[in-house]
Design a protein around this motif. Structure first.
Motif, PDB file in Angstrom:
ATOM      1  N   GLY A  72       0.830  -1.210   0.000  1.00 48.68           N
ATOM      2  CA  GLY A  72       0.000   0.000   0.000  1.00 48.68           C
ATOM      3  C   GLY A  72       0.852   1.243   0.000  1.00 48.68           C
ATOM      4  N   GLY A  73       0.500   2.205  -0.860  1.00 44.31           N
ATOM      5  CA  GLY A  73       1.293   3.422  -0.938  1.00 44.31           C
ATOM      6  C   GLY A  73       0.532   4.556  -1.570  1.00 44.31           C
ATOM      7  N   ALA A  74       1.262   5.445  -2.217  1.00 45.98           N
ATOM      8  CA  ALA A  74       0.657   6.646  -2.785  1.00 45.98           C
ATOM      9  C   ALA A  74      -0.395   6.324  -3.841  1.00 45.98           C
ATOM     10  CB  ALA A  74       1.746   7.539  -3.387  1.00 45.98           C
ATOM     11  N   ALA A  75      -0.280   5.166  -4.472  1.00 42.92           N
ATOM     12  CA  ALA A  75      -1.277   4.782  -5.470  1.00 42.92           C
ATOM     13  C   ALA A  75      -2.662   4.642  -4.852  1.00 42.92           C
ATOM     14  CB  ALA A  75      -0.874   3.473  -6.147  1.00 42.92           C
ATOM     15  N   GLN A  76      -2.725   4.477  -3.531  1.00 40.27           N
ATOM     16  CA  GLN A  76      -4.026   4.340  -2.859  1.00 40.27           C
ATOM     17  C   GLN A  76      -4.535   5.662  -2.272  1.00 40.27           C
ATOM     18  OE1 GLN A  76      -1.629   1.610  -2.568  1.00 40.27           O
ATOM     19  NE2 GLN A  76      -2.969   0.960  -4.238  1.00 40.27           N
ATOM     20  N   GLU A  77      -3.841   6.767  -2.502  1.00 39.50           N
ATOM     21  CA  GLU A  77      -4.328   8.066  -2.047  1.00 39.50           C
ATOM     22  C   GLU A  77      -5.523   8.504  -2.888  1.00 39.50           C
ATOM     23  OE1 GLU A  77       0.026  10.073  -0.968  1.00 39.50           O
ATOM     24  OE2 GLU A  77      -0.839  10.225  -2.982  1.00 39.50           O
ATOM     25  N   PRO A  79      -7.338  11.604  -4.953  1.00 36.67           N
ATOM     26  CA  PRO A  79      -6.724  12.709  -5.698  1.00 36.67           C
ATOM     27  C   PRO A  79      -6.637  14.019  -4.932  1.00 36.67           C
ATOM     28  CG  PRO A  79      -8.270  11.506  -7.085  1.00 36.67           C
ATOM     29  CD  PRO A  79      -8.449  10.982  -5.694  1.00 36.67           C
ATOM     30  N   ASP A  80      -7.531  14.228  -3.952  1.00 31.84           N
ATOM     31  CA  ASP A  80      -7.523  15.494  -3.225  1.00 31.84           C
ATOM     32  C   ASP A  80      -6.546  15.496  -2.051  1.00 31.84           C
ATOM     33  OD1 ASP A  80      -9.124  13.571  -1.925  1.00 31.84           O
ATOM     34  OD2 ASP A  80     -10.216  15.110  -0.829  1.00 31.84           O
ATOM     35  N   LYS A  81      -5.874  14.359  -1.800  1.00 29.45           N
ATOM     36  CA  LYS A  81      -4.928  14.290  -0.677  1.00 29.45           C
ATOM     37  C   LYS A  81      -3.597  13.669  -1.118  1.00 29.45           C
ATOM     38  CE  LYS A  81      -8.589  13.922   2.835  1.00 29.45           C
ATOM     39  NZ  LYS A  81      -8.408  15.198   3.507  1.00 29.45           N
ATOM     40  N   VAL A  82      -3.149  14.028  -2.314  1.00 27.28           N
ATOM     41  CA  VAL A  82      -1.869  13.514  -2.802  1.00 27.28           C
ATOM     42  C   VAL A  82      -0.752  14.026  -1.887  1.00 27.28           C
ATOM     43  CG1 VAL A  82      -0.265  13.455  -4.741  1.00 27.28           C
ATOM     44  CG2 VAL A  82      -2.730  13.438  -5.152  1.00 27.28           C
ATOM     45  N   GLY A  83       0.098  13.141  -1.466  1.00 23.95           N
ATOM     46  CA  GLY A  83       1.139  13.457  -0.479  1.00 23.95           C
ATOM     47  C   GLY A  83       0.885  12.789   0.855  1.00 23.95           C
ATOM     48  N   LEU A  84      -0.316  12.229   1.044  1.00 22.45           N
ATOM     49  CA  LEU A  84      -0.675  11.614   2.323  1.00 22.45           C
ATOM     50  C   LEU A  84       0.248  10.452   2.664  1.00 22.45           C
ATOM     51  CD1 LEU A  84      -2.483  11.012   4.765  1.00 22.45           C
ATOM     52  CD2 LEU A  84      -4.040   9.785   3.214  1.00 22.45           C
ATOM     53  N   ALA A  85       0.544   9.580   1.702  1.00 21.45           N
ATOM     54  CA  ALA A  85       1.385   8.418   1.983  1.00 21.45           C
ATOM     55  C   ALA A  85       2.773   8.853   2.430  1.00 21.45           C
ATOM     56  CB  ALA A  85       1.466   7.525   0.748  1.00 21.45           C
ATOM     57  N   PRO A 193      -2.766   7.408 -10.764  1.00 24.14           N
ATOM     58  CA  PRO A 193      -2.082   7.377  -9.462  1.00 24.14           C
ATOM     59  C   PRO A 193      -0.564   7.417  -9.546  1.00 24.14           C
ATOM     60  CG  PRO A 193      -3.885   5.802  -9.486  1.00 24.14           C
ATOM     61  CD  PRO A 193      -3.764   6.333 -10.891  1.00 24.14           C
ATOM     62  N   LEU A 194       0.026   6.943 -10.653  1.00 26.52           N
ATOM     63  CA  LEU A 194       1.478   6.946 -10.774  1.00 26.52           C
ATOM     64  C   LEU A 194       2.011   8.210 -11.428  1.00 26.52           C
ATOM     65  CD1 LEU A 194       2.159   3.246 -11.816  1.00 26.52           C
ATOM     66  CD2 LEU A 194       2.184   4.257  -9.533  1.00 26.52           C
ATOM     67  N   ALA A 195       1.123   9.155 -11.723  1.00 23.41           N
ATOM     68  CA  ALA A 195       1.565  10.392 -12.379  1.00 23.41           C
ATOM     69  C   ALA A 195       1.082  11.645 -11.671  1.00 23.41           C
ATOM     70  CB  ALA A 195       1.086  10.417 -13.833  1.00 23.41           C
ATOM     71  N   ARG A 196       0.275  11.477 -10.630  1.00 21.88           N
ATOM     72  CA  ARG A 196      -0.234  12.659  -9.936  1.00 21.88           C
ATOM     73  C   ARG A 196       0.887  13.388  -9.205  1.00 21.88           C
ATOM     74  NH1 ARG A 196      -5.292   9.384  -7.884  1.00 21.88           N
ATOM     75  NH2 ARG A 196      -3.867   8.812  -6.215  1.00 21.88           N
ATOM     76  N   SER A 197       0.769  14.701  -9.128  1.00 18.71           N
ATOM     77  CA  SER A 197       1.756  15.526  -8.442  1.00 18.71           C
ATOM     78  C   SER A 197       1.190  16.044  -7.127  1.00 18.71           C
ATOM     79  CB  SER A 197       2.170  16.718  -9.319  1.00 18.71           C
ATOM     80  OG  SER A 197       2.850  16.292 -10.475  1.00 18.71           O
ATOM     81  N   THR A 198       2.035  16.066  -6.114  1.00 18.58           N
ATOM     82  CA  THR A 198       1.658  16.691  -4.856  1.00 18.58           C
ATOM     83  C   THR A 198       1.544  18.193  -5.057  1.00 18.58           C
ATOM     84  OG1 THR A 198       2.879  14.983  -3.661  1.00 18.58           O
ATOM     85  CG2 THR A 198       2.313  16.972  -2.441  1.00 18.58           C
ATOM     86  N   GLU A 199       0.476  18.787  -4.547  1.00 25.25           N
ATOM     87  CA  GLU A 199       0.259  20.226  -4.660  1.00 25.25           C
ATOM     88  C   GLU A 199       0.068  20.817  -3.269  1.00 25.25           C
ATOM     89  OE1 GLU A 199       0.709  21.573  -7.415  1.00 25.25           O
ATOM     90  OE2 GLU A 199       0.236  20.111  -8.973  1.00 25.25           O
TER      91      GLU A 199
END
Length: 700
Positions: A72-77, A79-85, A193-199
């Motif tokens: 489990g990792g960032a792929a399970q975030e 979209p509105d909470k990218v960076g959570l992992a 999920p593998l291309a989203r950027s943390t904002e």
């Protein structure tokens, strides 16, 4: 000269020439077959709660290492909470546990020369441990505590988010980093999920409850694989593992998350990221891949990749870099993974004027891979480069343990590495030609160039219609387009705020406000800088700011459009600080309410911030940047301000949230906050004077 002497001289000359006569070209040297070697085996143990453990002894040094993998990792975030992992992985360690704070953990581990680190990546989480053998029991207990009982204190969460925001602010500094990030978006799609950027906005949306939920979702013993190596007896270490992890309850019904679905191969496209501060271009081109590691064709694809782009003997290196002189660096790969396809890419770094020519040359090399089989020499070099380095994949115990842990995680045979080796050995030139035709698609690549297009030798458009990519970093303060309804509603709520702070008639009597306050700045490494400040706003457009630090006093004044700055401050800071002061003036509640008729107010709806629900207003002043007011639904007072600002007037703008509290009656019912808390910044107001006047010489 005698005959004897002549013969002696001739013999010496022949002896001197023998080494040269004996030398061979490297292609003529025959090497003996590689000897077989025995790979040490790790013992596999499965606890009753489902945790799998691999152990391998290494008695060379009195050290013990541990690695853990958690599914489990960032792929399970969302979209509105990218960076959570990433934040969760950081604070699991920095925040400590319910029995020992992160700082106490640091002190104890340092005192015994041990380390424990945690992180969470795109697909899985990791824990690493290193310790002397004599402290194994204690440090293993700490690892178990960190995995099972992280405390997630708010101050460490705030610090981790600040560090993540700092990384966001720097993400456009490096052209190569931009290229990889934007290329992933082109191949996978920006929402993948593998291309989203943390904002900034996704980081601001993260709460402590999110970290607790993320940990609770994935951290179970039946989702953890441990690998341990070092100076121990296997049976004794197994007993220690059971001691510290055996009572961790298994999660019934848990299923490890599946990998994200991969997109279809894209159509051909040409893309540009304009970066005018560089003199060379970073170019990537490629498309989505189609193979996992266990695919029957993957061995031939590895050889194909080696022929095309795998090192000094590859075609890209020899033809694009050496022969044509078009690149500082060339590289490429046809990647895959254990449970999902990867991508094919080729890259080149070249001077700006060679951008199009270099891209065209790389495309040609890809096309030529499809046209004919590689030569016997290319096949030999490509296969030998892998097979000759095969032994180094097992030269340390950590590498052996890591490999079997990975195979366990993806449900591969534990001896799968031999299948890989066999696939390389079995690949023929005809196989490489076949897979090149099948899996390389030069007519469907995405081409991405990062550089200064004004300096390109040819326009990028000669390769096709150009899509320009905007890499501006959103500040997080963007608002939806205003409507008559949201403006009317905003003005109505704003009127309630004014009334809650003392009423418009009270604010209309204000001519100046003077604040005396103490400020504490906390650096990312937890160092504190203290100062006092004395700042006065004189309506309508004057300000005087005095900051006193241990090294001296700094004074800034604003008189209309005229400013004065300390002599030692460089002019490069002046314009940024002017804008900061203009914006800060509008964020002063007394100034804002006294000039309420000059701002536009838009209602943005309700939003959770911390433990409160706020009604959010977007304020647009005539002489400053937009900012948000978070209004308490009960008291109708602002309890937070949200805005973007550059530190010391330089660098990129970062989002800030000032939490306001400790409202007091200043004069005649005028209510103003005496406490402001932001990330790394704490302001405590000691006094507020209204209409105290201007001292002589302030604005001379």
């Amino acid at each position: 000269m005698t005959m004897k002497k002549r013969i002696g001289i001739l013999a010496v000359a022949l002896l001197a020439a023998l080494p040269a006569l004996a030398q061979k070209h490297y292609t003529e040297i025959e090497y003996p077959p590689l000897k077989d070697f025995v790979i040490p085996e790790a013992k596999r143990v499965e606890l009753d709660n489902g945790m799998v453990v691999f152990l391998i002894e290494d008695r060379e040094l009195p050290l013990i290492g541990l690695s853990a993998r958690i599914g489990g990792g960032a792929a399970q975030e969302t979209p509105d909470k990218v960076g959570l992992a990433s934040v969760t992985g950081t604070v699991m360690r920095t925040g400590g546990t319910h029995t020992m704070t992160g700082d106490a953990l640091n002190e104890r581990l340092e005192s015994i020369a041990a380390s424990v680190e945690t992180s969470i990546g795109s697909i899985s989480g990791s824990v690493f441990m290193s310790t002397l053998e004599e402290h194994a029991d204690e440090v293993l207990a700490i690892v178990a505590d960190v995995l099972r009982n992280p405390a997630f204190p708010q101050d460490k969460i705030d610090l981790a988010i600040t560090q993540e925001k700092s990384a966001v602010s720097r993400r456009n500094d490096n052209a190569q980093g931009i290229a990889y990030r934007e290329f992933d978006e082109l191949i996978y799609g920006s929402d993948h999920p593998l291309a989203r950027s943390t904002e900034y906005s996704t980081l601001d949306a993260i709460t402590r409850d999110d970290l607790v939920d993320f940990h609770g979702t994935f951290f179970h013993p039946n989702n953890v694989i441990l690998g341990i190596w070092g100076d121990f007896d296997t049976d004794a270490m197994t007993a220690l593992v059971k001691k510290h992890f055996g009572d961790w309850p298994k999660s019934e019904g848990f299923t490890r998350p599946k990998p994200p679905e991969m997109p279809a191969i894209t159509d051909y496209g040409v893309n540009l990221v304009e970066k005018d501060d560089v003199t060379q271009s970073s170019i990537l081109l490629g498309h989505a891949g189609e193979l996992t590691y266990d695919h029957p064709d993957y061995g031939a694809v590895r050889v194909m990749n080696q022929v095309l782009s795998g090192g000094f003997s590859s075609r890209l290196f020899q033809n694009v870099r050496d022969d044509q002189g078009l690149a500082y660096a060339v590289f490429g790969s046809y990647t895959g993974s254990y449970d999902r396809p990867g991508q094919f890419y080729a890259g080149v770094m070249t001077k700006s004027e060679s951008t199009v020519e270099a891209a065209r040359s790389v495309l040609r090399e890809i096309e030529m891979m499809r046209e004919a089989p590689p030569t016997d020499e290319e096949m030999t070099q490509a296969k030998d480069s892998y097979l000759n380095s095969f032994v180094f994949r097992f030269d340390t115990r950590p590498e052996i343990v890591s490999r079997v842990m990975t195979y366990e995680y993806y449900d591969y045979p534990l001896d799968f590495i031999h299948d890989v080796k066999s696939g390389i050995e079995a690949a023929t030139a005809a196989d490489v030609h076949r897979v090149s035709e099948k899996y390389l698609k030069p007519d469907r690549v995405q081409i991405l160039a990062v550089g200064n297009s004004d300096d390109f030798g040819e326009p990028l458009s000669v390769l096709g219609p150009v899509n320009e990519i905007d890499i501006t970093i959103p500040t997080g303060s963007e608002a939806p387009e205003a409507t008559e309804e949201t403006l009317d509603q905003g003005r109505a709520v704003f009127a309630e705020v004014i009334e809650a702070l003392g009423g418009q008639s009270t604010f209309d009597t204000i001519e100046s406000v003077r604040y005396k306050a103490s400020i504490v700045i906390t650096t990312p490494d937890n160092q504190e800088i203290s100062m006092t400040t004395d700042y006065t706003y004189v309506f309508p457009d004057r300000a005087r700011i005095v900051q006193r630090l241990p090294m001296g006093e700094f004074v800034i004044t604003k008189d209309g459009d005229a400013f004065t700055f300390p002599d030692m401050w460089p002019e490069s800071m002046h314009s940024g600080i002017k804008a900061q002061i203009a914006s800060a003036l509008w964020r002063d509640l007394a100034y804002l309410m006294a000039h309420s008729d000059q701002v536009d107010v838009q209602y943005l709806g309700e939003e959770a911030l911390g433990d409160k629900i706020a009604e959010v207003l977007m304020i647009t002043p005539p002489g400053g940047s937009d900012f948000r007011i978070y209004v308490d639904t009960e008291s109708r007072r602002p309890f937070a301000l949200g805005y973007a600002t550059a530190r010391m007037g330089i660098g990129p703008e970062l989002p800030m949230t000032d939490m306001l509290s400790d409202y007091r009656d200043v004069e005649g019912g005028l209510m103003l906050p005496f406490r402001s808390q932001a990330e790394g910044l704490s302001i405590t107001v000691e006094s507020i004077e209204v209409n105290s006047g201007v001292e002589e010489g302030w604005f001379e």
